[in-house]
Design an enzyme around this catalytic site. Structure first.
Site, mmCIF file in Angstrom:
data_model
loop_
_atom_site.group_PDB
_atom_site.id
_atom_site.type_symbol
_atom_site.label_atom_id
_atom_site.label_comp_id
_atom_site.label_asym_id
_atom_site.label_seq_id
_atom_site.Cartn_x
_atom_site.Cartn_y
_atom_site.Cartn_z
ATOM 1 N N SER A 74 0.830 -1.193 0.000
ATOM 2 C CA SER A 74 0.000 0.000 0.000
ATOM 3 C C SER A 74 0.879 1.263 0.000
ATOM 4 O O SER A 74 1.609 1.480 -0.962
ATOM 5 C CB SER A 74 -0.966 -0.063 1.192
ATOM 6 O OG SER A 74 -2.008 0.852 1.048
ATOM 7 N N ASP A 137 -10.167 -5.007 -4.107
ATOM 8 C CA ASP A 137 -9.565 -4.142 -3.085
ATOM 9 C C ASP A 137 -10.555 -3.023 -2.760
ATOM 10 O O ASP A 137 -10.957 -2.280 -3.652
ATOM 11 C CB ASP A 137 -8.245 -3.552 -3.606
ATOM 12 C CG ASP A 137 -7.446 -2.855 -2.529
ATOM 13 O OD1 ASP A 137 -8.028 -2.030 -1.782
ATOM 14 O OD2 ASP A 137 -6.240 -3.124 -2.437
ATOM 15 N N HIS A 164 -7.455 -5.922 0.237
ATOM 16 C CA HIS A 164 -6.268 -5.068 0.374
ATOM 17 C C HIS A 164 -5.087 -5.857 0.950
ATOM 18 O O HIS A 164 -4.149 -5.269 1.478
ATOM 19 C CB HIS A 164 -6.613 -3.850 1.242
ATOM 20 C CG HIS A 164 -5.658 -2.713 1.116
ATOM 21 N ND1 HIS A 164 -5.393 -2.077 -0.080
ATOM 22 C CD2 HIS A 164 -4.885 -2.077 2.037
ATOM 23 C CE1 HIS A 164 -4.514 -1.102 0.121
ATOM 24 N NE2 HIS A 164 -4.182 -1.097 1.397
#
Length: 183
Positions: A74, A137, A164
């Site tokens: 991320s 996601d 995610h």
């Protein structure tokens, strides 16, 4: 010969990274590989994840260099990409990578999205680029994940059921690292 090095750069807001998502589990598994050292540290400025704090930390404290595989998740993926624009690394393994601030003030404050991505520089500085993304996601549109894959000509591992990537185990990333280190 010095040991191969792997560094995990977590997403922002991870808190104690050893006990967050898959980070601690992957760190332990990689450290079991003979001749490989993996590092996982709590990052400074963990909520905003400012580029001007994280990139120097990656260079000075985590000592990411041309022998390092950086696993970035991320915000950590954004940091890994920006780092590879200006530093040679062995590889970047991107998990839930994206290209914009997503209209989020915190993401905008991080600094990663204030200018165009320099895909060619990243490709030139990273010998291997592997990407993990999932079409379901909840935070990142697939279009942005695909844009990263296309821009970097990444070895894309596309899922439809991983969200995610906040699970506690991530064996696929271990396999990808092993393939890089033995390739």
């Amino acid at each position: 010969m010095s040991p191969k090095k792997v560094v995990i750069v977590p997403g922002n807001g991870a808190g104690d990274v050893e006990h967050c998502n898959w980070y601690g589990w992957v760190n332990k598994q990689i450290n079991k590989i003979p001749g490989v050292s993996c590092q996982l540290k709590n990052m400074p400025d963990p909520v905003v994840a400012r580029e001007n704090i994280w990139l120097p930390f990656m260079e000075k404290d985590l000592q990411c260099d041309e022998e390092t595989v950086i696993i970035g998740h991320s915000s950590g993926a954004a940091a890994a990409m920006r780092y590879a624009e200006t530093h040679k690394v062995l590889a970047i393994v991107l998990v839930s990578a994206y290209t914009s601030d997503l209209g989020d003030e915190n993401e905008r404050s991080s600094g990663y999205f204030s200018r165009p991505w320099e895909w060619e520089k990243i490709i030139a500085n990273a010998n291997h680029i592997v990407q993990f993304g999932s079409t379901d996601d909840p935070f990142l549109p697939w279009q942005e994940q695909q844009e990263v894959a296309d821009g970097l000509n990444a070895d894309l591992h596309k899922y439809s059921d991983r969200g995610h990537f906040q699970n506690t185990h991530f064996p696929e990333v271990i396999s990808a690292v092993q393939k890089i280190l033995t390739g």
